[in-house]
Design a protein around this motif. Sequence first.
Motif, PDB file in Angstrom:
ATOM      1  N   TYR A 130       0.835  -1.208   0.000  1.00 42.79           N
ATOM      2  CA  TYR A 130       0.000   0.000   0.000  1.00 42.79           C
ATOM      3  C   TYR A 130       0.864   1.250   0.000  1.00 42.79           C
ATOM      4  O   TYR A 130       0.592   2.212  -0.713  1.00 42.79           O
ATOM      5  N   SER A 131       1.909   1.230   0.831  1.00 41.43           N
ATOM      6  CA  SER A 131       2.684   2.463   0.954  1.00 41.43           C
ATOM      7  C   SER A 131       3.459   2.747  -0.348  1.00 41.43           C
ATOM      8  O   SER A 131       3.556   3.898  -0.766  1.00 41.43           O
ATOM      9  N   ILE A 132       3.935   1.711  -1.011  1.00 40.89           N
ATOM     10  CA  ILE A 132       4.616   1.923  -2.300  1.00 40.89           C
ATOM     11  C   ILE A 132       3.618   2.408  -3.356  1.00 40.89           C
ATOM     12  O   ILE A 132       3.920   3.299  -4.155  1.00 40.89           O
ATOM     13  N   LEU A 133       2.403   1.857  -3.330  1.00 41.65           N
ATOM     14  CA  LEU A 133       1.395   2.308  -4.303  1.00 41.65           C
ATOM     15  C   LEU A 133       1.051   3.783  -4.082  1.00 41.65           C
ATOM     16  O   LEU A 133       0.818   4.520  -5.036  1.00 41.65           O
ATOM     17  N   ARG A 134       1.054   4.206  -2.820  1.00 40.90           N
ATOM     18  CA  ARG A 134       0.813   5.630  -2.539  1.00 40.90           C
ATOM     19  C   ARG A 134       1.944   6.489  -3.099  1.00 40.90           C
ATOM     20  O   ARG A 134       1.691   7.506  -3.741  1.00 40.90           O
ATOM     21  N   ILE A 135       3.182   6.054  -2.863  1.00 43.74           N
ATOM     22  CA  ILE A 135       4.335   6.818  -3.382  1.00 43.74           C
ATOM     23  C   ILE A 135       4.226   6.978  -4.901  1.00 43.74           C
ATOM     24  O   ILE A 135       4.541   8.024  -5.459  1.00 43.74           O
ATOM     25  N   LEU A 136       3.726   5.935  -5.570  1.00 48.33           N
ATOM     26  CA  LEU A 136       3.649   5.966  -7.030  1.00 48.33           C
ATOM     27  C   LEU A 136       2.346   6.584  -7.538  1.00 48.33           C
ATOM     28  O   LEU A 136       2.053   6.545  -8.736  1.00 48.33           O
ATOM     29  N   GLY A 137       1.560   7.138  -6.622  1.00 49.76           N
ATOM     30  CA  GLY A 137       0.334   7.834  -7.027  1.00 49.76           C
ATOM     31  C   GLY A 137      -0.775   6.915  -7.501  1.00 49.76           C
ATOM     32  O   GLY A 137      -1.602   7.308  -8.329  1.00 49.76           O
ATOM     33  N   LEU A 138      -0.804   5.686  -6.980  1.00 50.78           N
ATOM     34  CA  LEU A 138      -1.818   4.730  -7.431  1.00 50.78           C
ATOM     35  C   LEU A 138      -2.841   4.416  -6.335  1.00 50.78           C
ATOM     36  O   LEU A 138      -3.570   3.433  -6.436  1.00 50.78           O
ATOM     37  N   GLU A 139      -2.908   5.280  -5.299  1.00 46.87           N
ATOM     38  CA  GLU A 139      -3.764   4.945  -4.164  1.00 46.87           C
ATOM     39  C   GLU A 139      -5.240   4.806  -4.533  1.00 46.87           C
ATOM     40  O   GLU A 139      -5.986   4.101  -3.877  1.00 46.87           O
ATOM     41  N   ARG A 161       5.609  -3.557  -8.105  1.00 52.67           N
ATOM     42  CA  ARG A 161       5.862  -4.991  -7.942  1.00 52.67           C
ATOM     43  C   ARG A 161       7.364  -5.256  -7.759  1.00 52.67           C
ATOM     44  O   ARG A 161       7.767  -6.087  -6.955  1.00 52.67           O
ATOM     45  N   ALA A 162       8.177  -4.512  -8.504  1.00 53.42           N
ATOM     46  CA  ALA A 162       9.630  -4.683  -8.359  1.00 53.42           C
ATOM     47  C   ALA A 162      10.098  -4.162  -6.996  1.00 53.42           C
ATOM     48  O   ALA A 162      10.974  -4.755  -6.364  1.00 53.42           O
ATOM     49  N   LEU A 163       9.494  -3.071  -6.518  1.00 54.49           N
ATOM     50  CA  LEU A 163       9.971  -2.469  -5.267  1.00 54.49           C
ATOM     51  C   LEU A 163       9.625  -3.284  -4.028  1.00 54.49           C
ATOM     52  O   LEU A 163      10.376  -3.271  -3.054  1.00 54.49           O
ATOM     53  N   VAL A 164       8.480  -4.007  -4.036  1.00 49.38           N
ATOM     54  CA  VAL A 164       8.158  -4.804  -2.840  1.00 49.38           C
ATOM     55  C   VAL A 164       9.140  -5.956  -2.658  1.00 49.38           C
ATOM     56  O   VAL A 164       9.189  -6.569  -1.591  1.00 49.38           O
ATOM     57  N   GLN A 165       9.937  -6.248  -3.677  1.00 52.32           N
ATOM     58  CA  GLN A 165      10.992  -7.244  -3.525  1.00 52.32           C
ATOM     59  C   GLN A 165      12.126  -6.738  -2.629  1.00 52.32           C
ATOM     60  O   GLN A 165      13.018  -7.506  -2.301  1.00 52.32           O
ATOM     61  N   GLU A 189      10.634  10.118 -13.768  1.00 50.03           N
ATOM     62  CA  GLU A 189      10.814  10.831 -12.505  1.00 50.03           C
ATOM     63  C   GLU A 189      10.690   9.881 -11.317  1.00 50.03           C
ATOM     64  O   GLU A 189      11.430   9.998 -10.335  1.00 50.03           O
ATOM     65  N   HIS A 190       9.766   8.928 -11.413  1.00 48.72           N
ATOM     66  CA  HIS A 190       9.671   7.932 -10.336  1.00 48.72           C
ATOM     67  C   HIS A 190      10.955   7.105 -10.240  1.00 48.72           C
ATOM     68  O   HIS A 190      11.473   6.870  -9.151  1.00 48.72           O
ATOM     69  N   LEU A 191      11.477   6.672 -11.387  1.00 51.22           N
ATOM     70  CA  LEU A 191      12.690   5.851 -11.360  1.00 51.22           C
ATOM     71  C   LEU A 191      13.869   6.633 -10.785  1.00 51.22           C
ATOM     72  O   LEU A 191      14.657   6.127  -9.991  1.00 51.22           O
ATOM     73  N   LYS A 192      13.959   7.907 -11.185  1.00 52.55           N
ATOM     74  CA  LYS A 192      15.047   8.753 -10.691  1.00 52.55           C
ATOM     75  C   LYS A 192      14.926   8.926  -9.167  1.00 52.55           C
ATOM     76  O   LYS A 192      15.903   8.840  -8.430  1.00 52.55           O
ATOM     77  N   ASN A 193      13.704   9.131  -8.728  1.00 50.71           N
ATOM     78  CA  ASN A 193      13.438   9.320  -7.301  1.00 50.71           C
ATOM     79  C   ASN A 193      13.755   8.055  -6.503  1.00 50.71           C
ATOM     80  O   ASN A 193      14.321   8.099  -5.414  1.00 50.71           O
ATOM     81  N   ILE A 194      13.419   6.909  -7.083  1.00 48.79           N
ATOM     82  CA  ILE A 194      13.713   5.618  -6.440  1.00 48.79           C
ATOM     83  C   ILE A 194      15.217   5.460  -6.272  1.00 48.79           C
ATOM     84  O   ILE A 194      15.715   5.031  -5.241  1.00 48.79           O
ATOM     85  N   SER A 195      15.966   5.853  -7.305  1.00 43.22           N
ATOM     86  CA  SER A 195      17.403   5.735  -7.241  1.00 43.22           C
ATOM     87  C   SER A 195      17.987   6.707  -6.220  1.00 43.22           C
ATOM     88  O   SER A 195      18.775   6.322  -5.366  1.00 43.22           O
ATOM     89  N   ILE A 200      18.570   2.794  -4.601  1.00 43.66           N
ATOM     90  CA  ILE A 200      18.524   1.605  -5.456  1.00 43.66           C
ATOM     91  C   ILE A 200      19.219   1.916  -6.781  1.00 43.66           C
ATOM     92  O   ILE A 200      18.977   2.956  -7.397  1.00 43.66           O
ATOM     93  N   THR A 201      20.091   1.025  -7.195  1.00 38.06           N
ATOM     94  CA  THR A 201      20.812   1.187  -8.460  1.00 38.06           C
ATOM     95  C   THR A 201      19.847   0.917  -9.613  1.00 38.06           C
ATOM     96  O   THR A 201      19.077  -0.038  -9.559  1.00 38.06           O
ATOM     97  N   VAL A 202      19.871   1.770 -10.632  1.00 37.15           N
ATOM     98  CA  VAL A 202      18.961   1.593 -11.763  1.00 37.15           C
ATOM     99  C   VAL A 202      19.778   1.461 -13.055  1.00 37.15           C
ATOM    100  O   VAL A 202      20.639   2.290 -13.340  1.00 37.15           O
ATOM    101  N   ILE A 203      19.502   0.403 -13.803  1.00 33.29           N
ATOM    102  CA  ILE A 203      20.081   0.263 -15.144  1.00 33.29           C
ATOM    103  C   ILE A 203      18.928   0.178 -16.125  1.00 33.29           C
ATOM    104  O   ILE A 203      18.014  -0.636 -15.965  1.00 33.29           O
TER     105      ILE A 203
END
Length: 262
Positions: A130-139, A161-165, A189-195, A200-203
């Motif tokens: 739930y909290s990740i879905l909120r961060i991604l604006g999917l609440e 789905r990738a982040l809950v891992q 922007e979400h991917l940049k923010n996650i990194s 988290i390393t992003v490729i």
Amino acid sequence: MTTLLEFKNVSKQYGHDTKALSDVSFAVKEGEFVSIIGPSGAGKSTLLRCINRMIDASSGEIIFDGANVMDFRKKELKKLRTRIGMIFQHYNLVNRLSVIENVLHGRLGYKSTLAGVLGLYTEEEKQQAYSILRILGLEDHIYKRCDQLSGGQKQRVGIARALVQNPKMLLCDEPIASLDPNASRIIMEHLKNISSSMGITVIINLHQVDVALKYSDRIIGVNKGRVVYDGTPDGVKTNELQSIYGTDFGKTVDEQGGQHAG
Ligand SMILES: Nc1ncnc2c1ncn2[C@@H]1O[C@H](COP(=O)(O)OP(=O)(O)OP(=O)(O)O)[C@@H](O)[C@H]1O
Ligand SMILES: [Mg+2]
């Protein structure tokens, strides 16, 4: 910063005559945001998929967090894949399931087959989802079926789905190739923010050079299976683009000596 991933002279041969990767070497630091660019068929997807062993490289070493993933057997592979999240161009969601169910699938790598089949998730896992879905604006979409979402929303479900891992690294294979410019910007922007905020390393494999230059700490340019550029976005000028995409880069069809149709 410590090195999280290192390619040492990695090659990949498909069949007898296709060399998709030739002697590829590079290193990625923890938390880095790296874009891989290059023409179609250059080997970008192959490179990405060798990291979590969706594809087996033919030779060389791929060191992730201190261990050579090419030596991994079943159990180590399962663990590796929980630590590396993957995001796809076509999202790879189960369309008839809800958003939250798709996101919780990211936890399956941590479960026994039985718990997975029964859909047994802990309260903690659900709260995290739930909290990740909120961060991604999917609440507002948590209980919707995925086939009712737009492309941009589907891709955010894929990211959730990738982040809950709880991954150390995200591999993104053309995550915005099916999206319009606005949805693309939101995903980037979400991917940049996650990194930057989660470390988290992003490729990420990208076809849009401008997007790659805008968001990345580093660019790796690939042509015919070889790394032809490895450096900052600032260093990517016309010459570098020509070595990545070929000498015709930036020319019109006329300038390339092409023929008019009709
Ligand atoms: N499963 C396979 N069997 C045989 N050859 C393959 C296979 N997958 C890819 N190739 C070949 O390997 C080379 C690299 O392909 P790859 O998909 O990695 O390129 P790419 O850079 O991701 O291209 P695109 O930008 O079109 O996605 C190409 O010549 C491709 O035809
Ligand atoms: Mg590809």
